[in-house]
Design an enzyme around this catalytic site. Structure first.
Site, PDB file in Angstrom:
ATOM      1  N   HIS A 171      67.041  71.261  80.514  1.00  0.00           N
ATOM      2  CA  HIS A 171      66.610  71.054  79.129  1.00  0.00           C
ATOM      3  C   HIS A 171      65.621  69.900  79.007  1.00  0.00           C
ATOM      4  O   HIS A 171      64.984  69.747  77.978  1.00  0.00           O
ATOM      5  CB  HIS A 171      67.808  70.864  78.199  1.00  0.00           C
ATOM      6  CG  HIS A 171      68.524  69.551  78.298  1.00  0.00           C
ATOM      7  ND1 HIS A 171      69.667  69.369  79.043  1.00  0.00           N
ATOM      8  CD2 HIS A 171      68.274  68.350  77.732  1.00  0.00           C
ATOM      9  CE1 HIS A 171      70.079  68.121  78.918  1.00  0.00           C
ATOM     10  NE2 HIS A 171      69.254  67.479  78.132  1.00  0.00           N
ATOM     11  N   ASP A 182      71.809  74.298  83.779  1.00  0.00           N
ATOM     12  CA  ASP A 182      71.063  73.207  83.151  1.00  0.00           C
ATOM     13  C   ASP A 182      70.559  72.219  84.189  1.00  0.00           C
ATOM     14  O   ASP A 182      70.639  71.007  84.009  1.00  0.00           O
ATOM     15  CB  ASP A 182      71.901  72.480  82.101  1.00  0.00           C
ATOM     16  CG  ASP A 182      71.053  71.613  81.169  1.00  0.00           C
ATOM     17  OD1 ASP A 182      69.814  71.785  81.176  1.00  0.00           O
ATOM     18  OD2 ASP A 182      71.622  70.753  80.466  1.00  0.00           O
ATOM     19  N   SER A 194      69.256  62.020  79.786  1.00  0.00           N
ATOM     20  CA  SER A 194      69.470  63.317  80.421  1.00  0.00           C
ATOM     21  C   SER A 194      68.736  63.400  81.749  1.00  0.00           C
ATOM     22  O   SER A 194      67.546  63.080  81.844  1.00  0.00           O
ATOM     23  CB  SER A 194      68.978  64.447  79.524  1.00  0.00           C
ATOM     24  OG  SER A 194      69.936  64.775  78.564  1.00  0.00           O
TER      25      SER A 194
END
Length: 493
Positions: free
Chosen positions: A199, A228, A310
């Protein structure tokens, strides 16, 4: 998970005692059958939350946040889980938080590189941090060791549109690209392979990474949307400091950990905490490309994770990588003490496959599924009121060879009670191709236990990623029986 609707054999309606013939299990999960609820009935509602760079910065390059306060995100009635790539506009994408609890390890081993691989992943060092018990001293030593391996990722697109800020397409003029999002990454090799979240890079058209103060152009080597995860390659990079790879299979609740990354674009930031829990699992769906993200056995930590973290590192007290920071649960979209990381054993295994030029593979039972609940069971006279209904069985799959049939209801998997198709998919994803599993089924009111050798979803991965998100209910499957196909029902696993 693949949606096998139009390709599976028709599912017969329930017979007198609620027995069935047999369907297939998912390869990648679709949207939960009942949005807003987890596989195990967890209450918090998760979000993909990514903030646009413009919310904090006025220029493409990294700068300190402006003194002007940023308007806070609106609160909802419950905590949410966020994907944290620092992209898009604000908080969005409320999706059900799936139930917690799955196996303690995503896979065996420490995630080291394959013996036949030309690229060596991870540092060759085996040293422990030599520090006193004083927390400040330990934190300093771990940061000094791990920070050279942590990367800031800048994502550029031709226009910032939507939550992920993805651009106008491959035909856009490179000169018009603007920085749309920020994230983090971790160096896996001296020549520039970097692991991050899918992402973070999703929709990006150009990438730059900053490693120890030096900026490199980067390219996406490959991605695995369902996990992911993604791998970037810093161009013309040599002599980088790869992270030392730890082992996520033996983590202890309460052990000391550190998060490293670029929260809000503030590069080389660290925060300390503990392992709050292990084996946290959930399924989320991307609102940009319809892909389904399956998070099995996440590591929960109270070490700060914020937008921009992230893809960054979660390391242990020896400075070894044990996880890739990915999600938070929060009312506001920012740190609230509950963050999650993908276990390194699983993450590095996927990265190694990508680096080796392979399509990442996952365990697959070989069936299409739909959730059985009390309402469905009562309406169709099923023998059990919870489980995963088998709507189709793939020929030659592990499920077919084990004797699973269309109409069976899977009620246990390796001793774990199955309450939904989502939960079964998470249990399967926690294992590897060729692993054996005990599957308890209810067939015509009778309980049987079968041993299944799990297969691989390699042949269906490409098709899986193109399927529409969401899967229909068992009620839809039965209602559509006798018509032209199924509609869009069923998870494939």
């Amino acid at each position: 998970m693949d949606n096998t609707n139009g390709n599976g054999a028709p599912v017969p309606p329930p017979q007198g005692n609620g027995g069935y013939t047999a369907p297939n299990q998912p390869t990648q999960p679709g949207q939960p059958t009942q949005p807003g609820q987890s596989a195990q009935g967890a209450q918090p509602l998760p979000h993909h939350a990514q903030h646009s760079q413009q919310g904090y910065y006025q220029q493409p390059a990294y700068q300190a946040p402006s003194a002007q306060p940023v308007e806070p995100a609106k609160k909802s009635t419950g905590p949410k889980t966020f994907l944290l790539a620092f992209a898009g506009a604000a908080l969005a994408c409320i999706i059900a938080l799936s139930g917690f609890g799955i196996y303690n390890a995503m896979s065996g081993g420490s995630g080291s590189s394959d013996s036949g691989s030309s690229t060596v992943i991870g540092s060759s060092g085996n040293g422990s941090i030599d520090a006193t018990d004083d927390d400040a001293t330990l934190a300093e030593a771990v940061a000094q060791k791990a920070l050279p391996s942590v990367v800031a990722v800048d994502v550029y697109t031709s226009q910032s549109s939507g939550m992920y800020g993805y651009g106008a397409g491959s035909g856009s003029d490179a000169s018009s690209l603007t920085q749309s999002s920020l994230g983090s990454g971790v160096v896996l090799s001296e020549d520039g392979y970097i692991i991050t979240n899918y992402h973070v890079v999703e929709g990006g058209e150009a990438f730059k990474v900053t490693i120890e103060g030096e900026e490199y152009d980067a390219e996406v080597v490959g991605t695995d949307p369902s996990s992911d995860l993604a791998v970037l390659k810093a161009q013309n990079a040599t002599g980088l400091t790869p992270i030392e790879i730890g082992d996520s299979s033996d983590l202890i609740i309460g052990e000391w950990v550190m998060t490293l990354g670029s929260p809000f674009g503030l590069e080389q930031s660290v925060a300390t905490g503990i392992v709050s829990a292990t084996s946290r699992s959930q399924i989320m769906n991307s609102q940009t490309d319809g892909s389904t993200m399956i998070y099995a056995n996440l590591i929960q930590t109270d070490a700060a994770i914020n937008p921009g973290n992230s893809g960054g590192a979660l390391v242990d007290a020896d400075g070894k990588l044990i996880g890739i920071n990915t999600l938070i649960t929060s009312y506001s979209g920012n740190y609230s003490g509950v963050g999650f990381a993908i276990p390194v054993n699983y993450a590095v295994n996927i990265a190694q496959q990508i680096i080796d030029g392979k399509t990442p593979t996952h365990a697959q039972l070989g069936v299409s599924l739909s959730t059985v609940n009390e309402q469905i069971a009562k309406r169709y006279g099923l023998a059990v009121n919870q489980g995963a209904y088998v709507a189709n069985v793939s020929e030659g799959s592990g499920a077919a060879e084990a004797g699973i049939e269309v109409g069976d209801i899977i009620t246990k998997f390796n001793g774990t009670t199955i309450t939904s198709a989502d939960e079964l998919m998470l249990q399967i994803r926690a294992l590897n191709p060729d692993d054996k599993a005990e599957v308890e089924i209810n067939r015509n009111g009778q309980t049987e236990t079968l041993e299944v050798t799990l297969g691989s979803d390699e042949s269906t991965q490409a098709a899986t990623q193109q399927q529409s998100q969401g899967a229909g209910s068992l009620e839809d499957l039965l209602r559509n029986y006798g018509g032209n196909g199924y509609g869009s029902d069923g998870y494939t696993s």
